[in-house]
Design an enzyme around this catalytic site. Structure first.
Site, PDB file in Angstrom:
ATOM      1  N   CYS A   1       0.836  -1.204   0.000  1.00 56.40           N
ATOM      2  CA  CYS A   1       0.000   0.000   0.000  1.00 56.40           C
ATOM      3  C   CYS A   1       0.870   1.254   0.000  1.00 56.40           C
ATOM      4  O   CYS A   1       0.577   2.238  -0.676  1.00 56.40           O
ATOM      5  CB  CYS A   1      -0.946  -0.005   1.200  1.00 56.40           C
ATOM      6  SG  CYS A   1      -0.133  -0.296   2.784  1.00 56.40           S
ATOM      7  N   THR A   2       1.985   1.203   0.744  1.00 58.75           N
ATOM      8  CA  THR A   2       2.864   2.372   0.845  1.00 58.75           C
ATOM      9  C   THR A   2       3.605   2.620  -0.466  1.00 58.75           C
ATOM     10  O   THR A   2       3.755   3.768  -0.899  1.00 58.75           O
ATOM     11  CB  THR A   2       3.845   2.202   2.022  1.00 58.75           C
ATOM     12  OG1 THR A   2       3.088   1.959   3.215  1.00 58.75           O
ATOM     13  CG2 THR A   2       4.707   3.434   2.214  1.00 58.75           C
TER      14      THR A   2
ATOM     15  N   GLY B   1       9.909  -1.806   3.483  1.00 61.62           N
ATOM     16  CA  GLY B   1      10.663  -1.920   2.229  1.00 61.62           C
ATOM     17  C   GLY B   1      10.056  -1.078   1.123  1.00 61.62           C
ATOM     18  O   GLY B   1      10.486  -1.133  -0.024  1.00 61.62           O
TER      19      GLY B   1
END
Length: 338
Positions: free
Chosen positions: A156-157, A216
């Site tokens: 999502c990031t 990550g």
């Protein structure tokens, strides 16, 4: 293929699995045909789907149990399996061409390939993968080739950061950058202090701590945007909110630019090629304003700040559950056309 709906199966009915199901059931171009989860009964599955503490009750059609193996969404039957070994799930029998692998367990190519044995044609992993090719819609999905059977929708990031980083790099060039995501609680965290051998801080109570954590996501941007490989890294703070997170990207630019010029570039892209993926707002927003927002990344023009014309902090919001789940489905639709 134009009229035929894309048939989707979901493995793992957790946060993302359930929300992908909600997204699919609200769209006309895709159809949910099967769900597999060995840990919950069909009855409990309906309850978990119907009631959601963040996104509210399901209001789109009546949900009923036809029998132990079938749910009815309105008139639409969805087959339910409770099989532990992914190799044994008869996806073909249920008519599922695409499988969303959302257990969080089978995230590498070999493990995800088990779904192909049951007749799935393609698998989309709803998590980053160490060896499956990663795609971020709006950034590198055009690189997908139809011979790829197992892909990852990244995190999502990464889905929030990559479109923003792409615009900045395309327009001004990024020398290097650091990202912090202020991230809502997720299922891996603990309600009270508990054991977490791999991440000691992560074992501390989620609802009353700010917890530094690794991510990550920034490095993964280098996988979907090779031009940025080695130029970005970052970390995360887990905070006591249940949904919606925010990326803080601090970058050194190659080309000098005023903050207004940066805003203008992002706004243009949000209304052009990245419409529906990258958003832009000048309102005085806070996190709950983005619950249920299906865009990947919403740039907050008022929250960012420039130190100089080559050093700038950019802020972008994302509903880490709903926005991401929407992209999983977008990626499948894109794959079906390749």
């Amino acid at each position: 293929m134009a009229d035929k709906k894309i048939r989707i199966g979901i493995n793992g009915f957790g946060r993302i699995g359930r929300l992908v199901a909600r997204v699919v059931l609200q769209r006309d171009d895709v159809e949910l045909v099967a769900v597999n989860d060995p840990f919950i009964t069909t009855e409990y599955m309906t309850y978990m789907f119907k009631y959601d503490s963040v996104h509210g009750q399901w209001k789109h059609n009546e949900l009923k149990i036809k029998d132990e193996k079938t749910l009815l969404f309105g008139e639409k039957p969805v087959t339910v399996f409770g099989i532990r070994n992914p190799e044994d799930i008869p996806w073909a029998e249920a008519g599922a061409d695409y499988v969303v692998e959302s257990t969080g367990v089978f995230t590498d190519k070999d493990k995800a390939a088990a779904h192909l044995k049951g007749g799935a044609k393609k698998v989309v992993i709803s998590a980053p993968s160490k060896d499956a090719p990663m795609f971020v819609v709006g950034v590198n999905e055009h690189e997908y080739k139809s011979d790829l059977d197992i892909v990852s929708n990244a995190s999502c990031t990464t889905n929030c950061l990559a479109p923003l980083a792409k615009v900045i790099n395309d327009r001004f060039g990024i020398v290097e950058g650091l990202m912090t995501t202020v991230h809502s609680i997720t299922a891996t965290q603990k309600t009270v202090d508990g054991p977490s051998m791999k991440d000691w801080r992560g074992g501390r109570a989620a609802s009353f701590n700010i917890i530094p954590s690794s991510t990550g996501a920034a490095k993964a941007v280098g996988k979907v945007l090779p031009a940025l490989n080695g130029k970005l890294t970052g970390m995360s703070f887990r905070v006591p909110t249940v949904d919606v997170s925010v990326v803080d990207l601090t970058v050194r630019l190659e080309k000098a630019a005023t903050y207004d010029e940066i805003k203008k570039a992002i706004k243009e892209e949000s209304e052009g090629k990245l419409k529906g993926i990258l958003g832009y707002t000048e309102d005085d927003v806070v996190s709950t304003d983005f619950v249920g927002d299906n865009r990947s990344s919403i740039f907050d023009a008022k929250a960012g700040i420039a130190l100089s014309d080559k050093f700038v902090k950019l802020v972008s919001w994302y509903d880490n559950e709903w926005g991401y789940s929407s992209r999983v489905v977008d990626l499948i639709v894109h794959m079906s056309k390749a």
